[in-house]
Design a protein around this motif. Structure first.
Motif, PDB file in Angstrom:
ATOM      1  N   GLU A  96       0.851  -1.236   0.130  1.00  0.00           N
ATOM      2  CA  GLU A  96       0.218   0.098   0.115  1.00  0.00           C
ATOM      3  C   GLU A  96       0.995   1.452  -0.040  1.00  0.00           C
ATOM      4  O   GLU A  96       1.803   1.278   0.856  1.00  0.00           O
ATOM      5  CB  GLU A  96      -0.680   0.050   1.373  1.00  0.00           C
ATOM      6  N   ARG A  97       0.626   2.106  -0.982  1.00  0.00           N
ATOM      7  CA  ARG A  97       1.167   3.506  -1.058  1.00  0.00           C
ATOM      8  C   ARG A  97       0.618   4.461   0.007  1.00  0.00           C
ATOM      9  O   ARG A  97      -0.428   4.150   0.515  1.00  0.00           O
ATOM     10  CB  ARG A  97       1.196   3.991  -2.463  1.00  0.00           C
ATOM     11  N   PRO A  98       1.156   5.585   0.554  1.00  0.00           N
ATOM     12  CA  PRO A  98       0.634   6.523   1.313  1.00  0.00           C
ATOM     13  C   PRO A  98      -0.725   7.096   0.934  1.00  0.00           C
ATOM     14  O   PRO A  98      -1.596   7.518   1.725  1.00  0.00           O
ATOM     15  CB  PRO A  98       1.812   7.554   1.178  1.00  0.00           C
ATOM     16  N   ASP A  99      -1.033   7.045  -0.477  1.00  0.00           N
ATOM     17  CA  ASP A  99      -2.329   7.636  -0.712  1.00  0.00           C
ATOM     18  C   ASP A  99      -3.344   6.706  -0.963  1.00  0.00           C
ATOM     19  O   ASP A  99      -4.585   6.685  -1.464  1.00  0.00           O
ATOM     20  CB  ASP A  99      -2.050   8.136  -2.413  1.00  0.00           C
ATOM     21  N   GLY A 100      -3.228   5.561  -0.379  1.00  0.00           N
ATOM     22  CA  GLY A 100      -4.201   4.447  -0.249  1.00  0.00           C
ATOM     23  C   GLY A 100      -4.183   3.568  -1.579  1.00  0.00           C
ATOM     24  O   GLY A 100      -4.884   2.432  -1.193  1.00  0.00           O
ATOM     25  N   SER A 101      -3.206   3.724  -2.368  1.00  0.00           N
ATOM     26  CA  SER A 101      -3.241   2.767  -3.524  1.00  0.00           C
ATOM     27  C   SER A 101      -2.602   1.524  -3.356  1.00  0.00           C
ATOM     28  O   SER A 101      -1.639   1.585  -2.540  1.00  0.00           O
ATOM     29  CB  SER A 101      -2.943   3.301  -4.759  1.00  0.00           C
ATOM     30  N   THR A 102      -2.987   0.351  -3.773  1.00  0.00           N
ATOM     31  CA  THR A 102      -2.326  -0.767  -3.472  1.00  0.00           C
ATOM     32  C   THR A 102      -1.742  -1.488  -4.883  1.00  0.00           C
ATOM     33  O   THR A 102      -2.330  -1.211  -6.106  1.00  0.00           O
ATOM     34  CB  THR A 102      -3.125  -1.874  -2.773  1.00  0.00           C
ATOM     35  N   PHE A 103      -0.659  -2.334  -4.638  1.00  0.00           N
ATOM     36  CA  PHE A 103      -0.397  -3.106  -5.958  1.00  0.00           C
ATOM     37  C   PHE A 103       0.178  -4.701  -5.374  1.00  0.00           C
ATOM     38  O   PHE A 103       0.350  -4.527  -4.077  1.00  0.00           O
ATOM     39  CB  PHE A 103       0.680  -2.417  -6.763  1.00  0.00           C
ATOM     40  N   GLU A 104       0.249  -5.296  -6.102  1.00  0.00           N
ATOM     41  CA  GLU A 104       0.703  -6.886  -5.941  1.00  0.00           C
ATOM     42  C   GLU A 104       2.170  -7.109  -6.118  1.00  0.00           C
ATOM     43  O   GLU A 104       2.397  -7.001  -7.643  1.00  0.00           O
ATOM     44  CB  GLU A 104      -0.183  -7.928  -6.357  1.00  0.00           C
ATOM     45  N   ALA A 105       3.038  -6.975  -5.265  1.00  0.00           N
ATOM     46  CA  ALA A 105       4.404  -7.232  -5.362  1.00  0.00           C
ATOM     47  C   ALA A 105       4.664  -8.875  -5.512  1.00  0.00           C
ATOM     48  O   ALA A 105       4.140  -9.706  -4.596  1.00  0.00           O
ATOM     49  CB  ALA A 105       5.126  -6.779  -4.329  1.00  0.00           C
ATOM     50  N   GLU A 106       5.071  -9.316  -6.550  1.00  0.00           N
ATOM     51  CA  GLU A 106       5.253 -10.726  -6.894  1.00  0.00           C
ATOM     52  C   GLU A 106       6.343 -11.380  -6.227  1.00  0.00           C
ATOM     53  O   GLU A 106       7.388 -10.903  -5.940  1.00  0.00           O
ATOM     54  CB  GLU A 106       5.744 -11.023  -8.550  1.00  0.00           C
ATOM     55  N   VAL A 107       6.085 -12.439  -5.760  1.00  0.00           N
ATOM     56  CA  VAL A 107       7.063 -13.411  -5.025  1.00  0.00           C
ATOM     57  C   VAL A 107       7.367 -14.553  -6.152  1.00  0.00           C
ATOM     58  O   VAL A 107       6.446 -15.410  -6.359  1.00  0.00           O
ATOM     59  CB  VAL A 107       6.718 -14.162  -3.939  1.00  0.00           C
ATOM     60  N   ALA A 108       8.528 -14.540  -6.671  1.00  0.00           N
ATOM     61  CA  ALA A 108       8.694 -15.558  -7.882  1.00  0.00           C
ATOM     62  C   ALA A 108       8.467 -16.990  -7.469  1.00  0.00           C
ATOM     63  O   ALA A 108       9.089 -17.135  -6.026  1.00  0.00           O
ATOM     64  CB  ALA A 108       9.846 -15.381  -8.612  1.00  0.00           C
ATOM     65  N   GLU A 109       8.187 -18.028  -8.020  1.00  0.00           N
ATOM     66  CA  GLU A 109       8.352 -19.350  -7.439  1.00  0.00           C
ATOM     67  C   GLU A 109       9.500 -19.705  -7.198  1.00  0.00           C
ATOM     68  O   GLU A 109      10.724 -19.550  -7.747  1.00  0.00           O
ATOM     69  CB  GLU A 109       7.562 -20.382  -8.878  1.00  0.00           C
ATOM     70  N   PHE A 110       9.561 -20.517  -6.126  1.00  0.00           N
ATOM     71  CA  PHE A 110      10.839 -21.285  -5.458  1.00  0.00           C
ATOM     72  C   PHE A 110      10.475 -22.698  -5.168  1.00  0.00           C
ATOM     73  O   PHE A 110       9.455 -22.895  -4.970  1.00  0.00           O
ATOM     74  CB  PHE A 110      11.411 -20.291  -4.567  1.00  0.00           C
ATOM     75  N   VAL A 111      11.712 -23.307  -5.204  1.00  0.00           N
ATOM     76  CA  VAL A 111      11.751 -24.856  -5.168  1.00  0.00           C
ATOM     77  C   VAL A 111      11.930 -25.060  -3.492  1.00  0.00           C
ATOM     78  O   VAL A 111      13.033 -24.722  -2.983  1.00  0.00           O
ATOM     79  CB  VAL A 111      12.508 -25.572  -6.152  1.00  0.00           C
ATOM     80  N   LEU A 112      11.113 -26.023  -3.225  1.00  0.00           N
ATOM     81  CA  LEU A 112      11.457 -26.506  -1.861  1.00  0.00           C
ATOM     82  C   LEU A 112      11.692 -27.894  -2.046  1.00  0.00           C
ATOM     83  O   LEU A 112      11.052 -28.788  -2.560  1.00  0.00           O
ATOM     84  CB  LEU A 112      10.221 -26.492  -0.785  1.00  0.00           C
ATOM     85  N   ALA A 113      12.936 -28.401  -1.439  1.00  0.00           N
ATOM     86  CA  ALA A 113      13.382 -29.760  -1.905  1.00  0.00           C
ATOM     87  C   ALA A 113      14.562 -30.221  -0.953  1.00  0.00           C
ATOM     88  O   ALA A 113      15.394 -29.435  -0.396  1.00  0.00           O
ATOM     89  CB  ALA A 113      13.874 -29.836  -3.307  1.00  0.00           C
ATOM     90  N   LEU A 114      14.581 -31.653  -0.593  1.00  0.00           N
ATOM     91  CA  LEU A 114      15.601 -31.962   0.231  1.00  0.00           C
ATOM     92  C   LEU A 114      17.004 -31.786  -0.570  1.00  0.00           C
ATOM     93  O   LEU A 114      16.823 -31.731  -1.973  1.00  0.00           O
ATOM     94  CB  LEU A 114      15.202 -33.556   0.257  1.00  0.00           C
ATOM     95  N   PRO A 115      18.116 -31.733  -0.016  1.00  0.00           N
ATOM     96  CA  PRO A 115      19.319 -31.333  -0.656  1.00  0.00           C
ATOM     97  C   PRO A 115      19.689 -32.128  -1.837  1.00  0.00           C
ATOM     98  O   PRO A 115      20.225 -31.669  -2.882  1.00  0.00           O
ATOM     99  CB  PRO A 115      20.282 -31.486   0.552  1.00  0.00           C
ATOM    100  N   ASP A 116      19.268 -33.639  -1.956  1.00  0.00           N
ATOM    101  CA  ASP A 116      19.505 -34.263  -2.990  1.00  0.00           C
ATOM    102  C   ASP A 116      18.422 -34.593  -3.654  1.00  0.00           C
ATOM    103  O   ASP A 116      18.657 -35.504  -4.899  1.00  0.00           O
ATOM    104  CB  ASP A 116      20.319 -35.625  -2.333  1.00  0.00           C
ATOM    105  N   ALA A 117      17.301 -34.189  -3.487  1.00  0.00           N
ATOM    106  CA  ALA A 117      16.035 -34.445  -4.258  1.00  0.00           C
ATOM    107  C   ALA A 117      15.881 -34.090  -5.898  1.00  0.00           C
ATOM    108  O   ALA A 117      15.224 -34.898  -6.625  1.00  0.00           O
ATOM    109  CB  ALA A 117      14.895 -34.097  -3.557  1.00  0.00           C
TER     110      ALA A 117
END
Length: 127
Positions: free
Chosen positions: A104-125
């Motif tokens: 949210e900006r000070p004027d009340g407007s909003t936007f969606e900040a992307e969280v790019a896809e990331f992998v969750l994996a066992l170290p050797d998976a």
């Protein structure tokens, strides 16, 4: 690591396997993720909400949303950074996460900040 920049808000993610909280015999695989949010823009922005899509290795998807992150709604002026670590349990040794932060900006407007896809994996998976 994943990196995305939306309207000057840079979101970097470093995931890791959390062996102490995992129990493969019971189908519990825990992963931590450290999020670093940096305001590289010209105006302030406050993080108001999070929205996650979490998918395990067999395609089950869970959607999680709510106010703030780790109980906080950080306000980032230009040049400022906020970092936090959280965790997620999966039923498989590999999965992915992606999402958005509502800013949210000070004027009340909003936007969606992307969280790019990331992998969750066992170290050797992934080998």
């Amino acid at each position: 690591m994943s990196i995305a920049v939306t309207q000057g808000i840079r979101v970097q993610v470093r995931p890791a396997f959390w062996s102490e909280r995992s129990d493969a015999a019971r189908g519990i695989y825990a992963f931590t993720y450290t999020i670093r949010i940096s305001n590289e823009g010209e105006g302030p922005a406050r993080l108001r909400r999070r929205h996650w899509f979490i998918q395990d290795g067999v395609g089950r998807e869970e959607e999680v949303e709510g106010p703030g992150v780790v109980g906080k709604e950080p306000n980032l002026s230009p040049g400022e950074t906020f970092e936090y670590t959280s965790w997620v349990p999966l039923q498989t040794p590999i999965g992915t996460m992606r999402g958005t932060f509502t800013m949210e900006r000070p004027d009340g407007s909003t936007f969606e900040a992307e969280v790019a896809e990331f992998v969750l994996a066992l170290p050797d998976a992934l080998h």
